[in-house]
Design a protein around this motif. Sequence first.
Motif, PDB file in Angstrom:
ATOM      1  N   GLN A   1       7.387  -9.642   5.810  1.00 45.22           N
ATOM      2  CA  GLN A   1       8.567  -9.652   4.933  1.00 45.22           C
ATOM      3  C   GLN A   1       8.515  -8.499   3.950  1.00 45.22           C
ATOM      4  O   GLN A   1       9.514  -7.839   3.684  1.00 45.22           O
ATOM      5  CB  GLN A   1       8.649 -10.989   4.178  1.00 45.22           C
ATOM      6  CG  GLN A   1       9.089 -12.135   5.073  1.00 45.22           C
ATOM      7  CD  GLN A   1       8.944 -13.474   4.386  1.00 45.22           C
ATOM      8  OE1 GLN A   1       8.051 -13.680   3.567  1.00 45.22           O
ATOM      9  NE2 GLN A   1       9.815 -14.401   4.736  1.00 45.22           N
TER      10      GLN A   1
ATOM     11  N   MET B   1       6.710  -9.278  -4.881  1.00 45.75           N
ATOM     12  CA  MET B   1       6.681  -9.876  -3.549  1.00 45.75           C
ATOM     13  C   MET B   1       5.617 -10.971  -3.479  1.00 45.75           C
ATOM     14  O   MET B   1       5.796 -12.008  -2.857  1.00 45.75           O
ATOM     15  CB  MET B   1       6.394  -8.801  -2.499  1.00 45.75           C
ATOM     16  CG  MET B   1       7.621  -8.029  -2.088  1.00 45.75           C
ATOM     17  SD  MET B   1       8.720  -9.114  -1.154  1.00 45.75           S
ATOM     18  CE  MET B   1      10.050  -8.009  -0.762  1.00 45.75           C
TER      19      MET B   1
ATOM     20  N   PRO C   1      12.669  -0.010   3.652  1.00 44.18           N
ATOM     21  CA  PRO C   1      13.816   0.611   2.967  1.00 44.18           C
ATOM     22  C   PRO C   1      13.389   1.663   1.945  1.00 44.18           C
ATOM     23  O   PRO C   1      14.036   2.706   1.824  1.00 44.18           O
ATOM     24  CB  PRO C   1      14.494  -0.571   2.266  1.00 44.18           C
ATOM     25  CG  PRO C   1      14.024  -1.783   2.963  1.00 44.18           C
ATOM     26  CD  PRO C   1      12.660  -1.477   3.511  1.00 44.18           C
ATOM     27  N   SER C   2      12.278   1.406   1.226  1.00 47.42           N
ATOM     28  CA  SER C   2      11.824   2.379   0.225  1.00 47.42           C
ATOM     29  C   SER C   2      11.417   3.693   0.871  1.00 47.42           C
ATOM     30  O   SER C   2      11.454   4.742   0.242  1.00 47.42           O
ATOM     31  CB  SER C   2      10.613   1.841  -0.550  1.00 47.42           C
ATOM     32  OG  SER C   2      10.895   0.588  -1.087  1.00 47.42           O
TER      33      SER C   2
ATOM     34  N   ARG D   1      24.955   5.024   1.163  1.00 53.38           N
ATOM     35  CA  ARG D   1      25.296   3.625   1.417  1.00 53.38           C
ATOM     36  C   ARG D   1      24.253   2.687   0.805  1.00 53.38           C
ATOM     37  O   ARG D   1      24.551   1.572   0.395  1.00 53.38           O
ATOM     38  CB  ARG D   1      25.402   3.430   2.930  1.00 53.38           C
ATOM     39  CG  ARG D   1      25.811   2.067   3.319  1.00 53.38           C
ATOM     40  CD  ARG D   1      26.691   1.960   4.548  1.00 53.38           C
ATOM     41  NE  ARG D   1      26.884   0.557   4.836  1.00 53.38           N
ATOM     42  CZ  ARG D   1      27.662  -0.228   4.130  1.00 53.38           C
ATOM     43  NH1 ARG D   1      28.361   0.244   3.145  1.00 53.38           N
ATOM     44  NH2 ARG D   1      27.767  -1.516   4.402  1.00 53.38           N
ATOM     45  N   MET D   2      22.989   3.191   0.769  1.00 50.91           N
ATOM     46  CA  MET D   2      21.919   2.362   0.206  1.00 50.91           C
ATOM     47  C   MET D   2      21.796   2.519  -1.305  1.00 50.91           C
ATOM     48  O   MET D   2      20.893   1.938  -1.917  1.00 50.91           O
ATOM     49  CB  MET D   2      20.582   2.734   0.850  1.00 50.91           C
ATOM     50  CG  MET D   2      20.442   2.247   2.276  1.00 50.91           C
ATOM     51  SD  MET D   2      18.915   2.826   3.027  1.00 50.91           S
ATOM     52  CE  MET D   2      17.708   1.938   2.050  1.00 50.91           C
ATOM     53  N   GLY D   3      22.667   3.351  -1.887  1.00 51.12           N
ATOM     54  CA  GLY D   3      22.597   3.537  -3.343  1.00 51.12           C
ATOM     55  C   GLY D   3      21.369   4.300  -3.779  1.00 51.12           C
ATOM     56  O   GLY D   3      20.899   4.152  -4.892  1.00 51.12           O
TER      57      GLY D   3
ATOM     58  N   LYS E   1      11.540  -5.824   4.048  1.00 54.92           N
ATOM     59  CA  LYS E   1      12.483  -5.915   2.935  1.00 54.92           C
ATOM     60  C   LYS E   1      12.189  -4.913   1.827  1.00 54.92           C
ATOM     61  O   LYS E   1      13.078  -4.549   1.074  1.00 54.92           O
ATOM     62  CB  LYS E   1      12.487  -7.338   2.367  1.00 54.92           C
ATOM     63  CG  LYS E   1      13.057  -8.335   3.368  1.00 54.92           C
ATOM     64  CD  LYS E   1      13.259  -9.701   2.767  1.00 54.92           C
ATOM     65  CE  LYS E   1      13.628 -10.721   3.825  1.00 54.92           C
ATOM     66  NZ  LYS E   1      14.920 -10.431   4.469  1.00 54.92           N
ATOM     67  N   LEU E   2      10.933  -4.462   1.721  1.00 54.06           N
ATOM     68  CA  LEU E   2      10.610  -3.551   0.624  1.00 54.06           C
ATOM     69  C   LEU E   2      10.092  -2.190   1.107  1.00 54.06           C
ATOM     70  O   LEU E   2      10.687  -1.158   0.819  1.00 54.06           O
ATOM     71  CB  LEU E   2       9.578  -4.196  -0.310  1.00 54.06           C
ATOM     72  CG  LEU E   2       9.066  -3.297  -1.450  1.00 54.06           C
ATOM     73  CD1 LEU E   2      10.210  -2.841  -2.335  1.00 54.06           C
ATOM     74  CD2 LEU E   2       8.021  -4.017  -2.281  1.00 54.06           C
TER      75      LEU E   2
ATOM     76  N   GLN F   1       6.658  -3.887  -7.877  1.00 53.13           N
ATOM     77  CA  GLN F   1       7.473  -4.442  -6.789  1.00 53.13           C
ATOM     78  C   GLN F   1       6.617  -5.208  -5.789  1.00 53.13           C
ATOM     79  O   GLN F   1       7.039  -6.227  -5.245  1.00 53.13           O
ATOM     80  CB  GLN F   1       8.226  -3.311  -6.083  1.00 53.13           C
ATOM     81  CG  GLN F   1       9.320  -2.721  -6.956  1.00 53.13           C
ATOM     82  CD  GLN F   1      10.028  -1.572  -6.268  1.00 53.13           C
ATOM     83  OE1 GLN F   1       9.416  -0.571  -5.926  1.00 53.13           O
ATOM     84  NE2 GLN F   1      11.315  -1.710  -6.059  1.00 53.13           N
TER      85      GLN F   1
END
Lengths: 287, 275
Positions: free
Chosen positions: A197, A188, A205-206, A283-285, A201-202, A184
């Motif tokens: 970023q 990026m 959230p992770s 909600r975030m799956g 974005k990664l 991942q």
Amino acid sequence: MKRSVLPVLTVVLALLVIWYGAAVWLNAAWAQDRATRAGVELSLAELVADTWAQDKPKLPAPHQVAVELWETTVEKKITSKRSLVYHSWITLSATLLGFALGTALGIALAVGIVYNRVMDMSVMPWVIASQTIPILAIAPMIIVVLNAVGISGLLPKAMISMYLSFFPVVVGMVKGLRSPAIMQLDQMKTWNASPAQTFWKLRLPSSLPYLFTSMKVAMAASLVGAIVGELPTGAVAGLGARLLAGSYYGQTIQIWSALFMAAALAAVLVGLIGLVQRLVLKRMGMA
Amino acid sequence: MGAGAGQAVAGQGAAPAGAVIAARNLDLTFQTGDGPVHALKGVSLDIRKGDFVSFIGPSGCGKTTFLRCIAGLEEPTGGSLSVNGMTPDAARRARAYGYVFQAAGLYPWRTIGRNVSLPLEIMGYGRAEIAERVARVLALVDLAGFEKKYPWQLSGGMQQRASIARALAFDADILLMDEPFGALDEIVRDHLNEQLLQLWARTDKTICFVTHSIPEAVYLSTRIVVMSPRPGRITDVIDSPLPRERPLDIRDTPEFLDVAHRVREGLRSGHAYEG
């Protein structure tokens, strides 16, 4: 849900039986003592009844604690100095402030550790060392030092909460921010993403599952910190003050009810975080 | 090319006209605890615009490493490599390629549409343009209507298609694919291979495709690069005589079997080196 009720009830019942038994065992000596001085002979039933109804028992019986809890929460006005709700609020406010500060500090340190090599090498040993110092030893010093510079009241207690609660957040967030797979991160890079970023974005959230887990631990630690912060200061309000006053005057029932209040508070706070965790991750799956 | 070619191609002169990717004597040695590992040694290759090049070989032959060098994810230790007439790193910064990894690597917290828009957000596209591009590339991989779905609601094959859409979204001319269908079953893989060819025909991209499946390599490619390990090197480059238009049953024709045979021979001779 239904299937879990029976085992839980069984455990609660077993605990109550053990507790009542222990109350008889621990309080019997005092009851006998008093009976001898009064020159009366106690039957077994009278002895048991006495051990469960003393004013200052070594171990109060569950119903005594329950009655005390009821009287000091429901029957007292919450503005009263004898209301447990009032004392809980004092402790809760310090807990929440300390938790917020600790979480913020923990996240900030974790970001520094993940993004800065020097911090990675140097900060973590200090973070760990900070937790090896007994909080009871350092709490009075924090209070005294802050008092000397004119800070008193809520903030010193919150600082002690922060001191305990930032640790699990640092550890959890360092792991969380490092949880994205190499693939991942490479991905990026193929998009020529900036470090900022990649973070927003990664990495961030992770890390959320890790953050919630460590926030639960931090919340419990924060409550302990707030209570400990009330002990050495001769604080007049708060659950810690109730514990301290109770032990000064041998009010064991008061101590136990304050303990139960603290436990209930911790359970509610940790439960709330768990609830937010479930909602957010679903909600975030990720749940 | 032209002006920028000097920095990129040393030694045997400039890359031939039309070469999008040009490697000359490329070496890559990893220093490990057990001594140096020669992942790539003396690799020279030109890839023309519009080519579909497959890299095939046993594990450790350097096919993925070579792809990562093209992508600027690894730094070669010797030789020269140019992508679009630039160094690989400059090409990466210029977003010259889309890279499809072995795993789809979709973010579980983003819908398919928002996954595809991720590189576009990073590259600073406007909201309207992002929406338009996402719709276009999702249609291209046959995923129109799945924009609002989450990755876990899709099958493995669909997820990989979404990841291809994501690599296509910013209109890079080069598509680098590292065993993209390796984890999928054969039936899904056939279907995706067919779709990939159609997509290639429609978009005129240059595709570099790493695989360890001989039929896949032969079916897809205009050129097949056979590699062998220790040190990682190219043992054969096969120009496919098959037409660009390829129905699935072309795999039963003698021409197809011929090419497959030559690939197999190349792989075998690579192994014979080790004795």
